[in-house]
Design a protein around this motif. Structure first.
Motif, PDB file in Angstrom:
ATOM      1  N   MET A   1      43.465  40.101  31.685  1.00  0.00           N
ATOM      2  CA  MET A   1      44.919  40.250  31.882  1.00  0.00           C
ATOM      3  C   MET A   1      45.656  40.438  30.557  1.00  0.00           C
ATOM      4  N   LYS A   2      45.104  39.813  29.470  1.00  0.00           N
ATOM      5  CA  LYS A   2      45.730  39.965  28.148  1.00  0.00           C
ATOM      6  C   LYS A   2      45.665  41.431  27.719  1.00  0.00           C
ATOM      7  N   ALA A   3      44.658  42.145  28.228  1.00  0.00           N
ATOM      8  CA  ALA A   3      44.545  43.576  27.926  1.00  0.00           C
ATOM      9  C   ALA A   3      45.401  44.389  28.905  1.00  0.00           C
TER      10      ALA A   3
ATOM     11  N   SER B   1      44.397  28.669  33.908  1.00  0.00           N
ATOM     12  CA  SER B   1      43.598  27.640  33.245  1.00  0.00           C
ATOM     13  C   SER B   1      42.537  28.441  32.480  1.00  0.00           C
ATOM     14  N   MET B   2      41.584  27.818  31.792  1.00  0.00           N
ATOM     15  CA  MET B   2      40.743  28.680  30.945  1.00  0.00           C
ATOM     16  C   MET B   2      39.552  29.293  31.680  1.00  0.00           C
ATOM     17  N   LYS B   3      39.130  30.464  31.204  1.00  0.00           N
ATOM     18  CA  LYS B   3      37.922  31.159  31.681  1.00  0.00           C
ATOM     19  C   LYS B   3      38.029  31.674  33.117  1.00  0.00           C
ATOM     20  N   THR B   4      39.209  32.158  33.441  1.00  0.00           N
ATOM     21  CA  THR B   4      39.432  32.668  34.793  1.00  0.00           C
ATOM     22  C   THR B   4      39.737  34.173  34.812  1.00  0.00           C
ATOM     23  N   GLY B   5      39.656  34.824  33.646  1.00  0.00           N
ATOM     24  CA  GLY B   5      39.972  36.254  33.584  1.00  0.00           C
ATOM     25  C   GLY B   5      41.210  36.526  32.741  1.00  0.00           C
ATOM     26  N   THR B   6      41.598  35.538  31.935  1.00  0.00           N
ATOM     27  CA  THR B   6      42.810  35.663  31.112  1.00  0.00           C
ATOM     28  C   THR B   6      42.712  36.857  30.154  1.00  0.00           C
ATOM     29  N   THR B   7      41.556  37.013  29.497  1.00  0.00           N
ATOM     30  CA  THR B   7      41.418  38.077  28.486  1.00  0.00           C
ATOM     31  C   THR B   7      41.564  39.458  29.130  1.00  0.00           C
TER      32      THR B   7
ATOM     33  N   CYS C   1      40.753  48.749  29.874  1.00  0.00           N
ATOM     34  CA  CYS C   1      40.687  47.278  29.849  1.00  0.00           C
ATOM     35  C   CYS C   1      39.370  46.751  30.406  1.00  0.00           C
ATOM     36  N   SER C   2      38.417  47.654  30.681  1.00  0.00           N
ATOM     37  CA  SER C   2      37.164  47.200  31.294  1.00  0.00           C
ATOM     38  C   SER C   2      36.331  46.403  30.287  1.00  0.00           C
ATOM     39  N   LEU C   3      35.563  45.475  30.821  1.00  0.00           N
ATOM     40  CA  LEU C   3      34.688  44.638  29.992  1.00  0.00           C
ATOM     41  C   LEU C   3      33.713  45.514  29.203  1.00  0.00           C
TER      42      LEU C   3
ATOM     43  N   HIS D   1      29.649  27.999  28.569  1.00  0.00           N
ATOM     44  CA  HIS D   1      29.153  28.929  27.546  1.00  0.00           C
ATOM     45  C   HIS D   1      30.123  29.006  26.378  1.00  0.00           C
ATOM     46  N   PHE D   2      31.420  29.118  26.707  1.00  0.00           N
ATOM     47  CA  PHE D   2      32.424  29.276  25.648  1.00  0.00           C
ATOM     48  C   PHE D   2      32.508  28.012  24.784  1.00  0.00           C
ATOM     49  N   MET D   3      32.569  26.854  25.448  1.00  0.00           N
ATOM     50  CA  MET D   3      32.720  25.605  24.693  1.00  0.00           C
ATOM     51  C   MET D   3      31.504  25.351  23.796  1.00  0.00           C
TER      52      MET D   3
ATOM     53  N   PHE E   1      33.962  37.780  25.620  1.00  0.00           N
ATOM     54  CA  PHE E   1      33.393  38.778  26.533  1.00  0.00           C
ATOM     55  C   PHE E   1      31.945  38.401  26.788  1.00  0.00           C
ATOM     56  N   ARG E   2      31.608  38.111  28.031  1.00  0.00           N
ATOM     57  CA  ARG E   2      30.223  37.730  28.305  1.00  0.00           C
ATOM     58  C   ARG E   2      29.710  38.613  29.433  1.00  0.00           C
ATOM     59  N   ARG E   3      29.307  38.014  30.560  1.00  0.00           N
ATOM     60  CA  ARG E   3      28.724  38.817  31.633  1.00  0.00           C
ATOM     61  C   ARG E   3      29.786  39.406  32.565  1.00  0.00           C
TER      62      ARG E   3
ATOM     63  N   THR F   1      50.151  31.424  28.374  1.00  0.00           N
ATOM     64  CA  THR F   1      50.061  29.973  28.233  1.00  0.00           C
ATOM     65  C   THR F   1      49.051  29.421  29.229  1.00  0.00           C
ATOM     66  N   HIS F   2      48.404  28.309  28.834  1.00  0.00           N
ATOM     67  CA  HIS F   2      47.517  27.603  29.765  1.00  0.00           C
ATOM     68  C   HIS F   2      48.243  26.403  30.381  1.00  0.00           C
ATOM     69  N   MET F   3      49.562  26.304  30.151  1.00  0.00           N
ATOM     70  CA  MET F   3      50.298  25.158  30.716  1.00  0.00           C
ATOM     71  C   MET F   3      50.267  25.181  32.236  1.00  0.00           C
TER      72      MET F   3
HETATM   73  N1  LIG Z   1      37.867  43.023  30.536  1.00  0.00           N
HETATM   74  C1  LIG Z   1      37.255  42.115  31.259  1.00  0.00           C
HETATM   75  N2  LIG Z   1      36.860  42.383  32.531  1.00  0.00           N
HETATM   76  C2  LIG Z   1      36.208  41.461  33.272  1.00  0.00           C
HETATM   77  N3  LIG Z   1      35.887  40.222  32.824  1.00  0.00           N
HETATM   78  C3  LIG Z   1      36.252  39.915  31.558  1.00  0.00           C
HETATM   79  C4  LIG Z   1      36.943  40.825  30.724  1.00  0.00           C
HETATM   80  N4  LIG Z   1      37.157  40.231  29.525  1.00  0.00           N
HETATM   81  C5  LIG Z   1      36.612  39.003  29.597  1.00  0.00           C
HETATM   82  N5  LIG Z   1      36.067  38.810  30.810  1.00  0.00           N
HETATM   83  C6  LIG Z   1      35.359  37.621  31.307  1.00  0.00           C
HETATM   84  O1  LIG Z   1      36.315  36.581  31.533  1.00  0.00           O
HETATM   85  C7  LIG Z   1      35.732  35.320  31.179  1.00  0.00           C
HETATM   86  C8  LIG Z   1      36.534  34.695  30.058  1.00  0.00           C
HETATM   87  O2  LIG Z   1      37.668  34.103  30.635  1.00  0.00           O
HETATM   88  P1  LIG Z   1      39.082  34.119  29.947  1.00  0.00           P
HETATM   89  O3  LIG Z   1      39.360  35.446  29.425  1.00  0.00           O
HETATM   90  O4  LIG Z   1      40.037  33.537  30.933  1.00  0.00           O
HETATM   91  O5  LIG Z   1      38.904  33.107  28.736  1.00  0.00           O
HETATM   92  S1  LIG Z   1      40.111  32.444  27.897  1.00  0.00           S
HETATM   93  O6  LIG Z   1      40.659  31.368  28.761  1.00  0.00           O
HETATM   94  O7  LIG Z   1      41.077  33.459  27.563  1.00  0.00           O
HETATM   95  O8  LIG Z   1      39.456  31.887  26.693  1.00  0.00           O
HETATM   96  C9  LIG Z   1      34.302  35.594  30.763  1.00  0.00           C
HETATM   97  O9  LIG Z   1      33.557  35.475  31.967  1.00  0.00           O
HETATM   98  P2  LIG Z   1      31.987  35.103  31.962  1.00  0.00           P
HETATM   99  O10 LIG Z   1      31.295  36.355  31.566  1.00  0.00           O
HETATM  100  O11 LIG Z   1      31.671  34.715  33.379  1.00  0.00           O
HETATM  101  O12 LIG Z   1      31.799  33.982  31.005  1.00  0.00           O
HETATM  102  C10 LIG Z   1      34.408  37.035  30.285  1.00  0.00           C
HETATM  103  O13 LIG Z   1      33.176  37.718  30.282  1.00  0.00           O
END
Ligand SMILES: Nc1ncnc2c1ncn2[C@@H]1O[C@H](COP(=O)(O)OS(=O)(=O)O)[C@@H](OP(=O)(O)O)[C@H]1O
Length: 316
Positions: free
Chosen positions: A69-71, A61-67, A252-254, A161-163, A279-281, A127-129
């Motif tokens: 994993m995308k890396a 689902s969204m905002k769970t660490g997808t990005t 792949c680190s933030l 924050h994202f929305m 990329f946020r906190r 996918t977010h399905m």
């Molecule tokens: N590389 C890496 N490592 C650790 N954390 C990361 C990374 N990239 C993105 N983020 C954090 O993931 C949150 C965004 O969620 P998603 O990537 O699932 O968003 S999305 O659904 O793809 O739009 C968002 O979390 P918050 O900081 O709590 O808002 C991002 O900061």
């Protein structure tokens, strides 16, 4: 799409239950909430996508660490990503969104029958399905699914924050967190209800652990090397040396990704927002900076109630 199909789709969408979410309407299809443009491509992907046995599908689902994993997934799967030479790392020139296309946003949003014949295998998609909506061929073929989820309290804060960034790009005022919270707890948010989304993949991963790798953001934060090693084994690409795992974790680190030129200044062509908003906190427990005691209590109780008897716990 032909105009008659567009008309049929609009008529169908207009029949669905509708609720507001961040300045737009969400529509409920088969138990899950979608923005209209996501919904039409979700419907197309759900009925038309043909998975191959060696595909890898990232789901969340969204905002769970997808990005993250995308890396990580393309870096594990792609021999170029795994090389020692940092200058060849595709992440230097591409936001992670570009390395693993979204079935709804990129592949099926333009054409309900896209030509995927030129894609090199193993193909990677995201996918977010929700699990019940996945194309049948994803469920029945040999392809692998990686699901990532997160404490719903942090997921909610990250979503807000994202929305707000998405609507700010259109000149719309931020939506008060208190209103978004009530909606989230009712399950009305993009790709929600969150708990149903998670449970669908969790239950299936218990039945078929060789098919679905169920991951948690918090586990990744605690032991990124251990989790990446497990994921690489699941994907059939185990690492030989510890240095290789360290390299993937670092690439792949933030800290690294958020400072790359592309991710600081690039624009997401699909959503029209700056890539930097992905990329946020990236911390566990950011909800403590935003939640009242009542909000914590309410969401934790809801989560405990929804997950009762499932063996799953997230953030309580
Ligand atoms: N590389 C890496 N490592 C650790 N954390 C990361 C990374 N990239 C993105 N983020 C954090 O993931 C949150 C965004 O969620 P998603 O990537 O699932 O968003 S999305 O659904 O793809 O739009 C968002 O979390 P918050 O900081 O709590 O808002 C991002 O900061």
């Amino acid at each position: 799409m032909e105009s008659s199909s567009v008309d049929k789709l609009s008529a169908l969408i207009n029949e669905l239950p509708k609720q507001p979410w961040y300045g737009a309407d969400l529509y409920n299809w088969k138990g899950f909430w979608y923005r209209p443009h996501h919904l039409s491509s979700t419907m197309a992907a759900s009925s038309n996508f043909q998975a191959k046995d060696d595909d890898v599908i990232l789901t969340s689902s969204m905002k769970t660490g997808t990005t993250w994993m995308k890396a990580i997934i393309p870096t594990i799967m792609n021999p170029v990503g795994r090389t020692d030479d940092d200058s060849l790392d595709p992440l230097l020139k591409h936001h992670p969104n570009e390395l693993i296309p979204s079935l709804e946003i990129q592949v099926y949003s333009v054409n309900p029958h896209p030509d995927l014949s030129n894609m090199v295998s193993p193909r990677l998609f995201r996918t977010h399905m929700a699990y019940p909506l996945l194309p049948e061929s994803i469920k029945t073929s040999g392809c692998k699914i990686v699901y990532i989820t997160r404490d719903p309290k942090d997921t909610f804060v990250s979503t807000c924050h994202f929305m707000n960034s998405v609507i700010a790009a259109r000149g719309v005022e931020p939506w008060p967190m208190s209103e978004a919270f009530e909606s989230f707890c009712k399950g009305v948010h993009t790709f929600g209800p969150f708990h149903d989304h998670v449970l669908g993949y969790w239950k299936e991963s218990l039945k078929r652990p060789e098919k679905i790798c169920f991951m948690r953001y918090e586990d990744m934060k605690k032991d990124p090397k251990g989790e990446v090693k497990k994921l690489a084994c699941f994907l059939g690409r185990p690492f030989e040396k510890d240095q290789e795992v360290e390299k993937v974790v670092w690439r792949c680190s933030l800290e690294r990704l958020k400072n790359l030129e592309m991710n600081q200044h690039g624009v997401d062509p699909w959503l029209g927002i700056d890539y930097k908003h992905y990329f946020r906190r990236g911390i566990v427990g950011d909800w403590k900076n935003h939640f009242t005691d009542e909000m914590k209590e309410k969401l934790e109780q809801l989560t405990a109630m929804k997950f009762e008897g499932s063996g799953l716990s997230l953030g309580y």
